[in-house]
Design a protein around this motif. Structure first.
Motif, mmCIF file in Angstrom:
data_model
loop_
_atom_site.group_PDB
_atom_site.id
_atom_site.type_symbol
_atom_site.label_atom_id
_atom_site.label_comp_id
_atom_site.label_asym_id
_atom_site.label_seq_id
_atom_site.Cartn_x
_atom_site.Cartn_y
_atom_site.Cartn_z
ATOM 1 N N UNK A 1 -28.173 -34.199 19.751
ATOM 2 C CA UNK A 1 -28.729 -33.022 19.104
ATOM 3 C C UNK A 1 -28.785 -31.897 20.130
ATOM 4 N N UNK A 2 -28.532 -30.690 19.649
ATOM 5 C CA UNK A 2 -28.626 -29.513 20.505
ATOM 6 C C UNK A 2 -29.953 -28.810 20.237
ATOM 7 N N UNK A 3 -30.720 -28.587 21.277
ATOM 8 C CA UNK A 3 -32.039 -27.954 21.182
ATOM 9 C C UNK A 3 -31.949 -26.570 21.816
ATOM 10 N N UNK A 4 -32.435 -25.576 21.093
ATOM 11 C CA UNK A 4 -32.441 -24.207 21.591
ATOM 12 C C UNK A 4 -33.874 -23.782 21.875
ATOM 13 N N UNK B 1 -32.146 -20.939 25.799
ATOM 14 C CA UNK B 1 -31.491 -22.002 26.559
ATOM 15 C C UNK B 1 -30.917 -23.024 25.587
ATOM 16 N N UNK B 2 -29.748 -23.561 25.917
ATOM 17 C CA UNK B 2 -29.145 -24.636 25.130
ATOM 18 C C UNK B 2 -29.260 -25.944 25.899
ATOM 19 N N UNK B 3 -29.853 -26.934 25.270
ATOM 20 C CA UNK B 3 -30.033 -28.248 25.887
ATOM 21 C C UNK B 3 -29.461 -29.289 24.928
ATOM 22 N N UNK B 4 -28.485 -30.070 25.391
ATOM 23 C CA UNK B 4 -27.885 -31.145 24.593
ATOM 24 C C UNK B 4 -28.527 -32.465 24.988
ATOM 25 N N UNK B 5 -29.145 -33.144 24.025
ATOM 26 C CA UNK B 5 -29.878 -34.388 24.278
ATOM 27 C C UNK B 5 -29.158 -35.535 23.578
ATOM 28 N N UNK B 6 -28.966 -36.633 24.291
ATOM 29 C CA UNK B 6 -28.328 -37.840 23.754
ATOM 30 C C UNK B 6 -29.317 -38.991 23.801
ATOM 31 N N UNK B 7 -29.435 -39.735 22.695
ATOM 32 C CA UNK B 7 -30.336 -40.880 22.632
ATOM 33 C C UNK B 7 -29.691 -42.085 23.316
ATOM 34 N N UNK B 8 -30.432 -42.713 24.213
ATOM 35 C CA UNK B 8 -29.952 -43.924 24.873
ATOM 36 C C UNK B 8 -29.946 -45.098 23.908
#
Length: 353
Positions: free
Chosen positions: A46-49, A73-80
Motif C-alpha cells: 500500500x502507498x501511504x501519503x 511524502x510517499x511511503x510504500x509499505x509491504x506486509x511481511x
C-alpha cells in the motif's frame, strides 16, 4: 521511501530488515499501517501519503484567491505476513495461553453433574413417618442410573519450543553478536561476519526452499548450479511461528547487478530461465555454451518443481570463479517436507545415495 511492516510483532523494518524507531513521520506511518491492518483488504502493499505543512503559492493571480499547494511524502509499505486476525496465534506466549484456556474449558465440560440419590432420602424419611414413606415410594419414579463418565484423554507430548519467538528475534540476536545484514527479501534475511566465507540465511517464514536444498543435494547440483549448503535447522516446527536457519557458502553478487558488466553471462542466464519456464530448446543450448551443465539442471528442475517459481535476476548469483548459482528459485508459502535438521554429513550422504 520503502518500508516493510510485521503485523504480528507490530514493528516497521527498512529494506535491509532492520527495525525503525522514532520520528514523527514514522509514528504517523505506524498509525496508518495499523489502521490498514485492522481493515485489511487482502493487499500486501500500500502507498501511504503524508501531507507536509501547507504553504501559500508564490505565483498567483491577484484578482483571484491564492491557491494552496499540498506537498506530501510517499511511503510504500509491504506486509511481511498476514495480520493477526487472519492468522493463528503467532507468538509462543500467546499460543500457550490459548492452550491453557482451551484445557480449562474442556475440564469444565467433563465435570460430573450432581445426581440426587432418591433411595437415601427415602431412608431418612423412614424414621419420621413410615406411612408417608410408603405413599411416596409408590408415587416416586424409578431411580435414575448414574451415567459413567468417559475417562479423561491423556495429554499428548509436549511441543518442542525454542528460546526464539520468531525469525526476526533470531536476526536481532545475530546482529548483537557482530553479524551484518547483507541482503533481505520478502521471506528471508542473509547475514555474515566480516571476512567470513560463509553466510547465515534466516527465513522468517517457512517456505519450500529447504525442499530445493535437499533435491539439489540428491541430484548432485549442490556446489555447482545450486548453492553449497553446509547445514540447516528448523525451529518451532509445526507452529505458526516456524522459521529455519541455514549456513551456506558466500557468493559474490546477483546476476542482475552485472547485466552491463557481463552481458554474455546475463544473456545466458536469461536463456536458461526461458528454457525452464517456457521450455525453449534453443535457449537451453545457448545457456549450455556459457555454463556447462545448464541443460541437465534445467530439465531436472522443471520436472521436480512445477509451481511457485521465482526465477528473476536477484535469485541468481555468481561465484568468484564466474560460475552461475540458482540461490532461491521458489516462492511457495506451503510448508516444507524436509527433515527438521541436517548437517554436512547428512547432505553428503544424500549426494552419495
Amino acid at each position: 521511501m520503502r518500508l516493510r511492516y510485521d503485523p504480528v510483532d507490530d514493528i516497521l523494518l527498512d529494506e535491509r530488515g532492520m527495525k525503525i524507531r522514532g520520528g514523527s513521520m514514522i509514528a504517523r506511518v505506524h498509525a496508518e499501517v495499523r489502521e490498514w491492518c485492522n481493515r485489511w483488504d487482502g493487499a500486501r502493499r500500500k502507498e501511504i501519503r503524508l501531507g507536509k505543512r501547507l504553504g501559500v503559492a508564490m505565483h498567483f493571480d491577484p484578482r483571484k484567491a491564492p491557491a494552496l499547494t499540498v506537498p506530501f511524502h510517499r511511503v510504500e509499505v509491504e506486509l511481511v505476513r498476514k495480520p493477526r486476525p487472519f492468522r493463528d496465534p503467532g507468538r509462543i506466549d500467546d499460543q500457550l495461553a490459548w492452550e491453557r484456556k482451551m484445557a480449562a474449558i474442556n475440564a469444565m465440560k467433563l465435570q460430573p453433574m450432581h445426581i440426587v440419590n432418591e433411595r437415601a432420602l427415602l431412608g431418612d424419611l423412614l424414621d419420621y413417618c413410615k406411612a408417608d414413606v410408603e405413599l411416596m415410594r409408590k408415587a416416586a419414579p424409578p431411580p435414575v442410573a448414574q451415567i459413567a463418565l468417559a475417562p479423561k484423554p491423556p495429554l499428548g507430548p509436549r511441543p518442542k519450543l525454542s528460546r526464539w519467538h520468531s525469525g526476526q528475534h533470531f536476526i536481532e540476536a545475530l546482529c548483537k553478536r557482530g553479524y551484518r545484514v547483507l541482503g533481505a527479501g520478502a521471506y528471508s534475511t542473509v547475514l555474515a561476519k566480516p571476512g567470513s566465507a560463509r553466510v547465515v540465511k534466516v527465513c522468517r517464514k517457512a517456505d519450500t526452499w529447504l525442499d530445493y536444498v535437499v533435491w539439489a543435494a540428491k541430484a548432485g547440483h549442490a556446489g555447482r548450479m545450486a548453492p553449497n549448503v553446509f547445514s540447516y535447522r528448523r525451529f518451532n516446527v509445526g507452529r505458526p511461528s516456524e522459521f529455519y536457519v541455514a549456513v551456506m557458502e558466500k557468493l559474490e553478487h546477483t546476476i542482475a547487478t552485472v547485466q552491463y558488466q557481463k552481458p554474455n553471462d546475463y544473456r545466458a542466464y536469461a536463456c536458461l530461465r526461458d528454457f525452464i519456464e517456457r521450455r525453449q530448446d534453443r535457449d537451453g543450448l545457448e545457456a549450455e555454451k556459457v555454463w556447462p551443465g545448464a541443460i541437465a539442471f534445467g530439465i531436472a528442475f522443471r520436472v521436480e518443481f512445477t509451481r511457485g517459481l521465482d526465477l528473476h535476476g536477484n535469485n541468481w548469483m555468481v561465484r568468484k570463479d564466474g560460475s552461475l548459482v540458482c540461490t532461491d528459485p521458489l516462492c511457495d508459502e506451503s510448508k516444507t517436507t524436509a527433515p527438521e535438521r541436517m548437517r554436512s554429513r547428512d547432505l553428503a550422504a544424500l549426494r552419495a545415495a
